[in-house]
Design an enzyme around this catalytic site. Structure first.
Site, PDB file in Angstrom:
ATOM      1  N   LYS A   1      14.152  34.440 -13.118  1.00  0.00           N
ATOM      2  CA  LYS A   1      15.010  34.857 -12.013  1.00  0.00           C
ATOM      3  C   LYS A   1      16.426  34.412 -12.357  1.00  0.00           C
ATOM      4  O   LYS A   1      16.777  33.248 -12.247  1.00  0.00           O
ATOM      5  CB  LYS A   1      14.559  34.211 -10.701  1.00  0.00           C
ATOM      6  CG  LYS A   1      14.882  35.062  -9.448  1.00  0.00           C
ATOM      7  CD  LYS A   1      16.343  35.341  -9.216  1.00  0.00           C
ATOM      8  CE  LYS A   1      17.044  34.155  -8.582  1.00  0.00           C
ATOM      9  NZ  LYS A   1      18.479  34.506  -8.230  1.00  0.00           N
TER      10      LYS A   1
ATOM     11  N   GLU B   1      16.568  20.130 -13.372  1.00  0.00           N
ATOM     12  CA  GLU B   1      17.823  19.555 -13.847  1.00  0.00           C
ATOM     13  C   GLU B   1      18.859  19.888 -12.792  1.00  0.00           C
ATOM     14  O   GLU B   1      19.206  21.056 -12.607  1.00  0.00           O
ATOM     15  CB  GLU B   1      18.196  20.122 -15.220  1.00  0.00           C
ATOM     16  CG  GLU B   1      19.289  19.322 -15.917  1.00  0.00           C
ATOM     17  CD  GLU B   1      20.681  19.837 -15.610  1.00  0.00           C
ATOM     18  OE1 GLU B   1      21.305  19.313 -14.648  1.00  0.00           O
ATOM     19  OE2 GLU B   1      21.145  20.747 -16.300  1.00  0.00           O
TER      20      GLU B   1
ATOM     21  N   CYS C   1      27.331  21.259 -16.135  1.00  0.00           N
ATOM     22  CA  CYS C   1      26.549  20.217 -15.457  1.00  0.00           C
ATOM     23  C   CYS C   1      26.838  18.834 -16.024  1.00  0.00           C
ATOM     24  O   CYS C   1      26.782  17.843 -15.292  1.00  0.00           O
ATOM     25  CB  CYS C   1      25.063  20.539 -15.512  1.00  0.00           C
ATOM     26  SG  CYS C   1      24.386  20.705 -17.176  1.00  0.00           S
TER      27      CYS C   1
ATOM     28  N   GLU D   1      29.148  16.141  -6.749  1.00  0.00           N
ATOM     29  CA  GLU D   1      29.537  17.123  -7.761  1.00  0.00           C
ATOM     30  C   GLU D   1      30.387  18.227  -7.136  1.00  0.00           C
ATOM     31  O   GLU D   1      29.995  18.847  -6.146  1.00  0.00           O
ATOM     32  CB  GLU D   1      28.279  17.724  -8.404  1.00  0.00           C
ATOM     33  CG  GLU D   1      28.558  18.626  -9.575  1.00  0.00           C
ATOM     34  CD  GLU D   1      27.281  19.097 -10.250  1.00  0.00           C
ATOM     35  OE1 GLU D   1      27.234  19.124 -11.489  1.00  0.00           O
ATOM     36  OE2 GLU D   1      26.314  19.440  -9.536  1.00  0.00           O
TER      37      GLU D   1
END
Length: 494
Positions: free
Chosen positions: A188, A264, A299, A398
């Site tokens: 996906k 993750e 990331c 973040e």
């Protein structure tokens, strides 16, 4: 790679895209579609199929059929290796086409996209292809009247959900070992960047991957993504993305078949510069790139900079100089160092993060505003925030944009406390000439990756994954195979 080649590919018309199920394109059952808007100029590039639970079910059924049929799952590792090596070769042959397609979709600067997306994906597929006929089972140390064998077997159907910043690179980290081990895969892609993964599936079929072994269902996370996570016939789910979505996927596993989930979930990585750093100018240049390349949409980005007080002024001068030399521009121009923000929503989030940090007491040293507004695209000047404290949101959470939070520290213990003052633990860096200091910091920092006198560059041979709320499970290296294989014991009386 020449500008003329890039410009020719930029002008190519992208046809409306379908799903890829059972080895061929297929429309969404509902026939619904989503526009693909380029972050470069705000224009509609093409459209993708808006897949939902029915399409996911069709893809999973085809994946299961392919797995049980066995032409891939029970093929000799050497045979799978041949197909995957052809697959990697095809990705390389079409690398520039794929890179430009991806840049038009998500705004990454072409210099980075070319290496980090198709070339990296080809290398990853090749690595796992070469590994599979070299990974052995085990013979247990038993008594002479018993033979104990430990077999590695593929799990079955693997669901893969990837983010929009590096969909091909991160997708390959999961698709590569899953396919090499003999599984079937349903991907996906992100709504904001699906085009390269659809192209990847076409090349896999061209390389000879059996029909149904690799399927791609585009659509929204709330429909196609959640349906994949809830599906009773998906054996394992591999995800890279936000913590909020990761938690949702764990709930879906519990509500369905207790499928294995590997997550993750991003980071807030500390980049620590000690006074004895070997080369201050080089450290500053790498630190700027470590947060601002791909507009901070990485990331492992070094989004928290810790500088020892005795060199703070000198280092910051070098950092400002390095940042000023980075050109924000059209990501399909080779002269651009930084491209576009992926979407208007992400741009607004970035701008709001800067404003909120200022409201909490941080000082905006440079950048932090929208630029190139006349282009219609999503561009932002790299922001450096100083006087940031551990209690501020920009220090702990973040942003996923070109926003650098800076503070100073006095000594080693201070640096460790500041570095670990976040819920995340994905990556980090330490700049020091002291081997002893480097080893102590590697042990003390709670992160899955610790760079020393570098930021980035860790290749496919070593694992990537996080501590704390950066998730669990590992991409890359031979350790990634553990996510896509199961151990079976044979206990044989002789």
């Amino acid at each position: 790679m020449q500008q003329a080649q890039i410009d020719r590919l930029r002008a190519a018309v992208i046809p409306a895209q379908q799903l890829f199920i059972g080895g061929r394109p297929a429309p969404a059952i509902s026939e619904a579609r989503l526009d693909v808007v380029s972050p470069i100029d705000g224009q509609v590039l093409t459209s993708i199929a808006d897949g939902d639970a029915a399409d996911v079910d069709a893809a999973v059924r085809r994946a299961r059929q392919a797995f049980e049929q066995g032409s891939w799952s029970r093929a000799a590792p050497a045979q799978r290796k041949k197909v995957l090596l052809r697959f990697a070769d095809l990705i390389e042959q079409h690398a520039l086409e794929i890179a430009v397609l991806g840049v038009r979709d998500n705004g990454t600067e072409i210099g980075m996209a070319y290496k980090a997306e198709p070339l990296s994906a080809a290398g990853t597929i090749r690595y796992y292809a070469e590994a599979m006929d070299k990974v052995y089972g085990e013979i247990a140390p038993t008594s002479g009247d018993v033979l104990g064998l430990v077999h590695r077997e593929p799990l079955g159907v693997v669901g893969v959900i990837v983010p929009w910043n590096f969909p091909l690179m991160i997708g390959a980290w999961k698709i590569g070992p899953a396919l090499a081990a003999g599984n079937s895969v349903v991907v996906k892609p992100p709504e904001l960047a699906s085009l390269t993964l659809l192209r990847l599936a076409e090349l896999a079929a061209e390389a000879g991957l059996p029909d149904g072994v690799l399927n791609v269902v585009t659509g929204r996370g709330s429909s196609a993504g959640e349906a994949l996570a809830l599906h009773m016939d998906v054996d394992v789910l591999a995800f890279t993305g936000s913590g909020a979505v990761g938690r949702r996927l764990l709930e879906c596993s519990a509500r369905s078949n207790l499928k294995r989930v590997h997550l993750e979930l991003g980071g807030k990585s500390p980049n620590i510069v000690f006074a004895d750093a070997p080369d201050i100018r080089h450290a500053a240049k790498v630190s700027a790139s470590g947060i601002f390349r791909n507009s901070g949409q990485v990331c492992v980005a070094g989004s928290r900079l810790l500088v020892q007080s005795s060199i703070y002024d000198r280092f910051m001068a070098e950092l400002l100089d390095a940042t000023a030399k980075l050109r924000v521009g059209d990501p399909l121009e080779l002269t651009s160092d930084i491209g576009a923000i992926s979407s208007k929503a992400q741009l607004r989030k970035n701008l709001d993060a800067v404003a909120h940090a200022e409201a909490q007491g941080a000082t905006r040293l440079v950048g932090g505003e929208q630029i190139r507004v006349e282009s219609g695209g999503n561009f932002m000047a790299p922001a450096i925030l100083t006087e940031v404290t551990p209690t501020m949101q920009v220090w702990r959470e973040e942003v996923f944009g070109p926003v650098l939070a800076v503070t100073r520290f006095e000594g080693e213990e201070d640096a460790i406390a500041l570095a670990n003052a976040t819920p995340y633990g994905l990556a980090s860096a330490v700049w020091t000439a002291s081997l002893s200091m480097a080893h102590r910091m590697v042990r003390a920092i709670k992160a899955g990756v610790v760079h020393v006198n570098a930021y980035g560059g860790a290749d496919i041979t070593v694992p990537l994954g996080g501590f704390k709320q950066s998730g669990f499970g590992r991409d890359k290296s031979l350790h990634a195979l553990d996510a896509y294989t199961d151990l079976k014991t044979a206990w044989i009386a002789l």
